[in-house]
Design a protein around this motif. Structure first.
Motif, PDB file in Angstrom:
ATOM      1  N   ILE A   2       0.866  -1.012   0.174  1.00  0.00           N
ATOM      2  CA  ILE A   2       0.139   0.042   0.032  1.00  0.00           C
ATOM      3  C   ILE A   2       0.847   1.314  -0.023  1.00  0.00           C
ATOM      4  CG2 ILE A   2      -1.728   1.237   1.194  1.00  0.00           C
ATOM      5  CD1 ILE A   2      -2.762  -1.660  -0.067  1.00  0.00           C
ATOM      6  N   ARG A   3       1.033   1.915  -1.037  1.00  0.00           N
ATOM      7  CA  ARG A   3       1.792   3.016  -1.377  1.00  0.00           C
ATOM      8  C   ARG A   3       3.292   2.783  -0.932  1.00  0.00           C
ATOM      9  NH1 ARG A   3      -2.831   7.383  -0.334  1.00  0.00           N
ATOM     10  NH2 ARG A   3      -4.349   6.172  -1.380  1.00  0.00           N
ATOM     11  N   GLY A   4       3.650   1.772  -1.294  1.00  0.00           N
ATOM     12  CA  GLY A   4       5.231   1.348  -1.146  1.00  0.00           C
ATOM     13  C   GLY A   4       5.087   0.574   0.274  1.00  0.00           C
ATOM     14  N   VAL A   5       4.267   0.618   1.124  1.00  0.00           N
ATOM     15  CA  VAL A   5       4.531   0.004   2.434  1.00  0.00           C
ATOM     16  C   VAL A   5       4.060  -1.614   2.358  1.00  0.00           C
ATOM     17  CG1 VAL A   5       3.850   0.087   4.971  1.00  0.00           C
ATOM     18  CG2 VAL A   5       4.125   2.132   3.568  1.00  0.00           C
ATOM     19  N   ASN A   6       5.028  -2.452   2.716  1.00  0.00           N
ATOM     20  CA  ASN A   6       4.427  -3.746   2.759  1.00  0.00           C
ATOM     21  C   ASN A   6       3.702  -4.234   4.072  1.00  0.00           C
ATOM     22  OD1 ASN A   6       6.270  -3.730   0.626  1.00  0.00           O
ATOM     23  ND2 ASN A   6       7.307  -5.250   1.429  1.00  0.00           N
ATOM     24  N   VAL A   7       2.525  -4.640   4.001  1.00  0.00           N
ATOM     25  CA  VAL A   7       1.509  -5.030   5.021  1.00  0.00           C
ATOM     26  C   VAL A   7       1.142  -6.415   4.840  1.00  0.00           C
ATOM     27  CG1 VAL A   7      -0.394  -4.316   6.022  1.00  0.00           C
ATOM     28  CG2 VAL A   7       0.847  -2.598   4.773  1.00  0.00           C
ATOM     29  N   TYR A   8       1.013  -7.031   6.054  1.00  0.00           N
ATOM     30  CA  TYR A   8       0.194  -8.491   5.994  1.00  0.00           C
ATOM     31  C   TYR A   8      -0.902  -8.205   6.729  1.00  0.00           C
ATOM     32  CZ  TYR A   8       4.413 -10.575   4.397  1.00  0.00           C
ATOM     33  OH  TYR A   8       5.671 -10.795   3.722  1.00  0.00           O
ATOM     34  N   PRO A   9      -2.166  -8.823   6.378  1.00  0.00           N
ATOM     35  CA  PRO A   9      -3.333  -8.775   7.300  1.00  0.00           C
ATOM     36  C   PRO A   9      -3.130  -9.069   8.775  1.00  0.00           C
ATOM     37  CG  PRO A   9      -3.729 -10.260   5.321  1.00  0.00           C
ATOM     38  CD  PRO A   9      -2.127  -9.988   5.336  1.00  0.00           C
ATOM     39  N   SER A  10      -2.219  -9.942   9.125  1.00  0.00           N
ATOM     40  CA  SER A  10      -1.779 -10.310  10.592  1.00  0.00           C
ATOM     41  C   SER A  10      -1.412  -9.159  11.421  1.00  0.00           C
ATOM     42  CB  SER A  10      -0.952 -11.392  10.715  1.00  0.00           C
ATOM     43  OG  SER A  10       0.223 -11.255  10.214  1.00  0.00           O
ATOM     44  N   GLN A  11      -0.840  -7.996  10.657  1.00  0.00           N
ATOM     45  CA  GLN A  11      -0.248  -6.818  11.164  1.00  0.00           C
ATOM     46  C   GLN A  11      -1.489  -6.002  11.670  1.00  0.00           C
ATOM     47  OE1 GLN A  11       2.676  -6.157   7.991  1.00  0.00           O
ATOM     48  NE2 GLN A  11       3.416  -5.094   9.507  1.00  0.00           N
ATOM     49  N   VAL A  12      -2.353  -5.666  10.862  1.00  0.00           N
ATOM     50  CA  VAL A  12      -3.482  -5.014  11.225  1.00  0.00           C
ATOM     51  C   VAL A  12      -4.425  -5.537  12.218  1.00  0.00           C
ATOM     52  CG1 VAL A  12      -5.629  -4.263  10.039  1.00  0.00           C
ATOM     53  CG2 VAL A  12      -3.833  -4.290   8.681  1.00  0.00           C
ATOM     54  N   GLU A  13      -4.262  -7.048  12.155  1.00  0.00           N
ATOM     55  CA  GLU A  13      -5.172  -7.759  13.170  1.00  0.00           C
ATOM     56  C   GLU A  13      -4.591  -7.379  14.474  1.00  0.00           C
ATOM     57  OE1 GLU A  13      -5.627 -12.050  12.728  1.00  0.00           O
ATOM     58  OE2 GLU A  13      -4.371 -12.403  14.565  1.00  0.00           O
ATOM     59  N   ALA A  14      -3.226  -7.434  14.631  1.00  0.00           N
ATOM     60  CA  ALA A  14      -2.591  -7.254  15.804  1.00  0.00           C
ATOM     61  C   ALA A  14      -2.873  -5.591  16.336  1.00  0.00           C
ATOM     62  CB  ALA A  14      -0.946  -7.060  15.822  1.00  0.00           C
ATOM     63  N   VAL A  15      -3.421  -4.752  15.556  1.00  0.00           N
ATOM     64  CA  VAL A  15      -3.667  -3.634  16.169  1.00  0.00           C
ATOM     65  C   VAL A  15      -5.205  -3.627  16.549  1.00  0.00           C
ATOM     66  CG1 VAL A  15      -3.987  -1.185  15.361  1.00  0.00           C
ATOM     67  CG2 VAL A  15      -1.890  -2.423  14.719  1.00  0.00           C
ATOM     68  N   LEU A  16      -5.849  -4.274  15.638  1.00  0.00           N
ATOM     69  CA  LEU A  16      -7.328  -4.352  15.892  1.00  0.00           C
ATOM     70  C   LEU A  16      -7.748  -4.999  17.132  1.00  0.00           C
ATOM     71  CD1 LEU A  16      -9.130  -5.349  12.575  1.00  0.00           C
ATOM     72  CD2 LEU A  16      -9.715  -3.480  13.862  1.00  0.00           C
ATOM     73  N   VAL A  17      -7.283  -6.129  17.492  1.00  0.00           N
ATOM     74  CA  VAL A  17      -7.834  -6.815  18.478  1.00  0.00           C
ATOM     75  C   VAL A  17      -7.460  -6.483  19.924  1.00  0.00           C
ATOM     76  CG1 VAL A  17      -7.356  -9.209  19.383  1.00  0.00           C
ATOM     77  CG2 VAL A  17      -7.475  -9.324  17.234  1.00  0.00           C
ATOM     78  N   GLY A  18      -8.225  -6.071  20.554  1.00  0.00           N
ATOM     79  CA  GLY A  18      -8.000  -5.358  21.934  1.00  0.00           C
ATOM     80  C   GLY A  18      -8.315  -4.002  21.927  1.00  0.00           C
ATOM     81  N   GLN A  19      -8.646  -3.613  20.530  1.00  0.00           N
ATOM     82  CA  GLN A  19      -9.061  -2.204  20.694  1.00  0.00           C
ATOM     83  C   GLN A  19     -10.481  -1.943  21.413  1.00  0.00           C
ATOM     84  OE1 GLN A  19      -7.849   0.763  19.306  1.00  0.00           O
ATOM     85  NE2 GLN A  19      -5.804  -0.071  18.989  1.00  0.00           N
ATOM     86  N   PRO A  20     -10.444  -0.876  22.339  1.00  0.00           N
ATOM     87  CA  PRO A  20     -11.823  -0.631  23.043  1.00  0.00           C
ATOM     88  C   PRO A  20     -12.887  -0.676  22.081  1.00  0.00           C
ATOM     89  CG  PRO A  20     -10.298   0.892  23.727  1.00  0.00           C
ATOM     90  CD  PRO A  20      -9.476   0.305  22.365  1.00  0.00           C
ATOM     91  N   GLY A  21     -14.049  -1.480  22.183  1.00  0.00           N
ATOM     92  CA  GLY A  21     -15.278  -1.276  21.368  1.00  0.00           C
ATOM     93  C   GLY A  21     -15.336  -2.136  20.236  1.00  0.00           C
ATOM     94  N   VAL A  22     -14.212  -2.754  19.864  1.00  0.00           N
ATOM     95  CA  VAL A  22     -14.163  -3.530  18.416  1.00  0.00           C
ATOM     96  C   VAL A  22     -13.921  -5.001  18.987  1.00  0.00           C
ATOM     97  CG1 VAL A  22     -12.992  -3.746  16.272  1.00  0.00           C
ATOM     98  CG2 VAL A  22     -12.789  -1.526  17.620  1.00  0.00           C
ATOM     99  N   ALA A  23     -14.535  -6.015  18.398  1.00  0.00           N
ATOM    100  CA  ALA A  23     -14.494  -7.275  18.048  1.00  0.00           C
ATOM    101  C   ALA A  23     -13.476  -7.752  17.575  1.00  0.00           C
ATOM    102  CB  ALA A  23     -16.002  -7.898  18.008  1.00  0.00           C
ATOM    103  N   PRO A  24     -13.112  -8.751  17.829  1.00  0.00           N
ATOM    104  CA  PRO A  24     -11.475  -9.481  16.858  1.00  0.00           C
ATOM    105  C   PRO A  24     -12.269 -10.084  15.560  1.00  0.00           C
ATOM    106  CG  PRO A  24     -12.174 -10.920  18.908  1.00  0.00           C
ATOM    107  CD  PRO A  24     -12.974  -9.857  18.859  1.00  0.00           C
ATOM    108  N   HIS A  25     -13.134  -9.573  14.803  1.00  0.00           N
ATOM    109  CA  HIS A  25     -13.298 -10.199  13.451  1.00  0.00           C
ATOM    110  C   HIS A  25     -13.278  -9.049  12.411  1.00  0.00           C
ATOM    111  CE1 HIS A  25     -15.424 -13.313  15.791  1.00  0.00           C
ATOM    112  NE2 HIS A  25     -15.792 -12.418  16.354  1.00  0.00           N
ATOM    113  N   TYR A  26     -12.613  -9.336  11.635  1.00  0.00           N
ATOM    114  CA  TYR A  26     -12.439  -8.224  10.484  1.00  0.00           C
ATOM    115  C   TYR A  26     -12.028  -9.013   9.096  1.00  0.00           C
ATOM    116  CZ  TYR A  26      -7.448 -10.120  10.776  1.00  0.00           C
ATOM    117  OH  TYR A  26      -6.263 -10.704  10.522  1.00  0.00           O
ATOM    118  N   GLN A  27     -12.129  -8.124   8.111  1.00  0.00           N
ATOM    119  CA  GLN A  27     -11.500  -8.293   6.887  1.00  0.00           C
ATOM    120  C   GLN A  27     -11.047  -7.041   5.972  1.00  0.00           C
ATOM    121  OE1 GLN A  27     -14.984  -9.676   4.363  1.00  0.00           O
ATOM    122  NE2 GLN A  27     -14.268 -11.939   4.871  1.00  0.00           N
ATOM    123  N   LEU A  28     -10.101  -7.353   5.315  1.00  0.00           N
ATOM    124  CA  LEU A  28      -9.492  -5.816   4.616  1.00  0.00           C
ATOM    125  C   LEU A  28      -9.984  -6.160   3.198  1.00  0.00           C
ATOM    126  CD1 LEU A  28      -5.808  -6.323   5.776  1.00  0.00           C
ATOM    127  CD2 LEU A  28      -7.660  -5.428   6.899  1.00  0.00           C
TER     128      LEU A  28
END
Ligand code: DLL
Length: 449
Positions: free
Chosen positions: A350-376
């Motif tokens: 994404i604009r030159g940055v290499n990203v794996y879904p698991s990196q986004v997962e690591a941020v999402l899980v545990g965020q207040p108000g958010v459940a650990p289910h996601y899609q990109l």
């Protein structure tokens, strides 16, 4: 050394980390392990050269035969094998044994083209059972445990692979397969399962359904999760551990090499022991194909050392990880594969940055108000790729707060992963739940949308 089994399961100790299934092999000093690998590597090259025309042609072109392997470092001169080789020689072209000598076939469908077909002799199944039993014992399972197996049965290697391992260990397998989540929960409770085998995303779906039904699985006999078959993050581990009241152990494998049990964490949970008496592991730079130094990230490449029906030379797994040979507290001498970040194929740029879904997962899980289910959702906007993160609100969160939560999540993704995303917070239950491998990316670019 023969394939003797020193089963030491069922010992009445809680020192689970030192509970071995094949102590002699699991704790072999590294020099002896290397000597065994060298002898077995020559055997694999011989098997490939004698019985598989594709390997023979490539080995001859590389000027490399069984007699040319003087040290383990010579593996570098062997040709790579890729998934496309299996597809191009569909169905049995890479088999080193005639069909009469096989006892099992498995296959994976993939999204395009022919499936990948893998075959096993009776000895191959025997080795697989031992390695899966080893993995279960490393995770803390023991004789007499009830093991609830929610990996899919059928052509997928997860169900039957775990099944044979549990039986080999001397534990009791419940051959549940995926789906019928309400029934899974009832049987976990009624049969007193101590171990749950499932993908981490399905384990979470089980936890969620149990909570909805008012069943507290934390109060059940469950103590251990054997989770794998898809990338998952440490944040997800913490989430499943607390919701199920278990220790979650990472187990790795792939059908082209064997199935589950190629590597598994011990109860120290600090990397997956790759069973080096049966596999030779390398990490390479995926672009140059050259080895990278220990501890550096790259693509995992595996050569089988004992497989009869489908020997593999330097199979390019596409999985990105690191390895360490540092000693582990459990006493096992086999190297550790650190958590698999993701597959090369799933990496987004994404604009030159290499990203794996698991990196986004690591941020999402545990965020207040958010459940650990996601899609990109990835799409092209103009000439640039764009990611929308579809997250899900926790039950009970006021819909009026969704936008503020989305804003917070986008901010954290930007600062921790380094990419700008749109975040949409959906209502509880709106993100599809998996019963096997979760679909984390919806790539609209591939459909030309
Ligand atoms: O997923 C075998 C398996 C079954 C492993 C049950 C563990 C438990 P395949 O369907 O051939 O085989 O998919 C293999 O899944 O190359 C990885 O990309 C991914 N994978 C498997 N285990 C893990 C893991 C089975 N622990 C592909 N962490 C592999 C991350 C994993 N990715």
């Amino acid at each position: 050394m023969g394939a003797t089994t020193t089963a030491e399961v069922g010992i009445p100790t809680r020192a689970a980390a030192r509970q071995y299934y094949q102590r002699e092999f699991e704790t072999l000093p590294r020099e002896r392990l290397a000597a065994l690998q060298l002898e077995r590597l020559r055997g694999t090259v011989r098997n490939c050269h004698e019985h598989v025309p594709l390997h023979r042609a490539r080995l001859d072109a590389a000027g490399c035969g069984p007699g040319d392997i003087a040290s383990l470092a010579d593996v570098e001169h062997l040709p790579f094998t890729q998934k496309t080789d299996l597809r191009d020689h569909y169905p049995f072209g890479l088999f080193a044994r005639p069909i009469e000598e096989l006892v099992r076939l498995h296959a994976s469908s993939g999204t395009t083209g022919k499936p990948t077909v893998v075959g096993y002799t009776r000895n191959d199944i025997d080795t697989w059972s031992d390695l899966m039993a080893r993995s279960l014992a490393a995770a803390g399972a023991r004789r007499g445990d009830v093991v609830h197996n929610a990996y899919g049965y059928g052509l997928f290697t997860g169900g039957l692979g775990a099944h044979y391992g549990v039986e080999r260990l001397g534990a009791v397998v419940v051959p549940m397969s995926g789906g019928s989540t309400e029934r899974q929960i009832a049987l976990i409770v009624d049969f007193g399962a101590r171990v749950l085998c499932a993908t981490p995303s399905y384990a979470l779906a089980i936890a969620e359904m149990a909570e909805q039904q008012g069943v507290d699985l934390r109060a059940s006999a469950l103590e251990i999760g054997m989770f794998g078959a898809e990338p998952w993050s440490d944040a997800m581990r913490a989430e499943v551990e607390s919701r199920l009241g278990i220790k979650a152990i990472d187990v790795y494998g792939l059908s082209e090499i064997m199935g589950p049990g190629v590597a598994c964490e011990c109860s120290c949970q600090s990397g997956l022991h790759g069973w080096e008496d049966h596999f030779l592991f390398e990490i390479i730079d995926p672009d140059t194909g050259r080895p990278v130094p220990e501890g550096k990230a790259g693509e995992l490449v595996i050569t089988t050392l004992t497989k009869e029906a489908l020997p593999m030379l330097r199979y390019r797994t596409r999985d990105i990880t690191r390895i360490t040979t540092a000693p582990c507290d459990c006493g096992r001498t086999h190297l550790r594969i650190l958590r698999i970040t993701g597959r090369n194929d799933d990496m987004l740029i994404i604009r030159g940055v290499n990203v794996y879904p698991s990196q986004v997962e690591a941020v999402l899980v545990g965020q207040p108000g958010v459940a650990p289910h996601y899609q990109l959702v990835v799409e092209r906007r103009g000439s640039l790729d764009h990611v929308t993160v579809e997250a899900e609100a926790q039950p009970g969160v006021d819909a009026a707060a969704y936008d503020a939560i989305a804003h917070q999540v986008a901010h954290h993704i930007k600062s921790l992963v380094g990419i700008t995303t749109d975040v949409i917070v959906k209502k509880p239950g709106e993100i599809p739940r998996s019963q096997g491998k979760a679909v984390r990316v919806r790539d609209l670019r591939k459909k030309g949308v």
